[in-house]
Motif scaffolding. Structure first.
Motif, PDB file in Angstrom:
ATOM      1  N   UNK A  54       0.823  -1.213   0.000  1.00 38.80           N
ATOM      2  CA  UNK A  54       0.000   0.000   0.000  1.00 38.80           C
ATOM      3  C   UNK A  54       0.850   1.254   0.000  1.00 38.80           C
ATOM      4  N   UNK A  55       1.906   1.255   0.825  1.00 40.74           N
ATOM      5  CA  UNK A  55       2.819   2.404   0.845  1.00 40.74           C
ATOM      6  C   UNK A  55       3.459   2.593  -0.526  1.00 40.74           C
ATOM      7  N   UNK A  56       3.923   1.500  -1.139  1.00 43.56           N
ATOM      8  CA  UNK A  56       4.589   1.589  -2.439  1.00 43.56           C
ATOM      9  C   UNK A  56       3.627   2.083  -3.516  1.00 43.56           C
ATOM     10  N   UNK A  66       3.623  13.065  -2.116  1.00 43.23           N
ATOM     11  CA  UNK A  66       2.827  12.585  -0.985  1.00 43.23           C
ATOM     12  C   UNK A  66       3.066  11.101  -0.769  1.00 43.23           C
ATOM     13  N   UNK A  67       2.807  10.654   0.461  1.00 42.34           N
ATOM     14  CA  UNK A  67       2.942   9.242   0.777  1.00 42.34           C
ATOM     15  C   UNK A  67       3.486   9.037   2.170  1.00 42.34           C
ATOM     16  N   UNK A  68       4.000   7.852   2.393  1.00 41.18           N
ATOM     17  CA  UNK A  68       4.589   7.469   3.666  1.00 41.18           C
ATOM     18  C   UNK A  68       6.073   7.214   3.427  1.00 41.18           C
ATOM     19  N   UNK A  69       6.923   7.801   4.281  1.00 38.79           N
ATOM     20  CA  UNK A  69       8.355   7.781   4.050  1.00 38.79           C
ATOM     21  C   UNK A  69       9.107   7.194   5.241  1.00 38.79           C
ATOM     22  N   UNK A  70      10.010   6.267   4.932  1.00 33.29           N
ATOM     23  CA  UNK A  70      10.841   5.643   5.962  1.00 33.29           C
ATOM     24  C   UNK A  70      11.748   6.696   6.584  1.00 33.29           C
ATOM     25  N   UNK A  71      11.858   6.664   7.907  1.00 29.53           N
ATOM     26  CA  UNK A  71      12.751   7.562   8.639  1.00 29.53           C
ATOM     27  C   UNK A  71      13.965   6.762   9.095  1.00 29.53           C
ATOM     28  N   UNK A  72      15.137   7.212   8.680  1.00 24.22           N
ATOM     29  CA  UNK A  72      16.382   6.529   8.992  1.00 24.22           C
ATOM     30  C   UNK A  72      17.247   7.473   9.821  1.00 24.22           C
ATOM     31  N   UNK A  73      17.807   6.958  10.901  1.00 24.08           N
ATOM     32  CA  UNK A  73      18.709   7.740  11.735  1.00 24.08           C
ATOM     33  C   UNK A  73      19.965   8.052  10.913  1.00 24.08           C
TER      34      UNK A  73
END
Length: 192
Positions: A54-56, A66-73
């Protein structure tokens, strides 16, 4: 991997199929899911078969950016969670706008990552994506998330009550809607 936006400590980027395990760990954590949907962890199968696809698909189906984005330290290159910016669609939202959200692993809670990431998402939404009004919701009893929304600059609009298929502890106190207009964001940015 292309960066969608970044902060001093976080890099936000598109999800890829390689993120399935990290996303399953996040959505499978009882602490993370405590105030979301039915309050239960999501199975690895659901994340791999439904959530991540769904995110992809959002990158293709939603307006650009727009969308959902991975948060990386940025310091460790470790997955920390995600931030989203989408057309407002949560139950109970009636005023439209652009909806923001986030989920972070408990290992990074209490260190300012949520506020830092959300402020970057707001900046991107208003300065680059043309948002006129940004909204967010959470359960009234989710004091940690409420504090993050307030620290990021959103203002409490109202408390509302929805019928849910299953009772979730604290639901009797309702949900809250927070919002921030472009004018308020510009004014706040100019002051700081």
């Amino acid at each position: 991997m292309a960066t969608w936006t970044e902060t001093p400590r976080l890099r936000l980027r598109r999800f890829t199929p390689a993120d399935a395990g990290a996303l399953a760990d996040l959505h499978g954590d009882p602490e993370v899911m405590r105030f979301i949907d039915d309050g239960r962890p999501v199975s690895r199968e659901v994340v791999e078969d439904t959530t991540l696809p769904g995110f992809l698909a959002e990158y293709r189906d939603l307006p650009a950016g727009l969308g959902c984005f991975a948060a990386v330290n940025s310091g460790t290159d470790q997955f920390a969670g995600w931030f989203s910016v989408r057309p407002a669609a949560s139950r109970g939202l009636g005023g439209g706008g652009t909806e923001v959200g986030y989920r972070l692993l408990p290992a990074v809670w209490g260190r300012g990552f949520a506020t830092e990431g959300l402020q970057a998402v707001l900046r991107k939404a208003f300065a680059e994506l043309g948002a006129e009004r940004v909204v967010a919701t959470t359960m009234t009893v989710n004091t940690r998330s409420r504090r993050v929304l307030e620290k990021a600059g959103l203002k409490l609009v109202r408390t509302f009550f929805l019928e849910w298929p299953e009772y979730l502890e604290g639901a009797e106190h309702g949900d809250v809607e927070y919002a921030l207009s472009r004018e308020e964001w510009v004014s706040s940015t100019a002051r700081h």
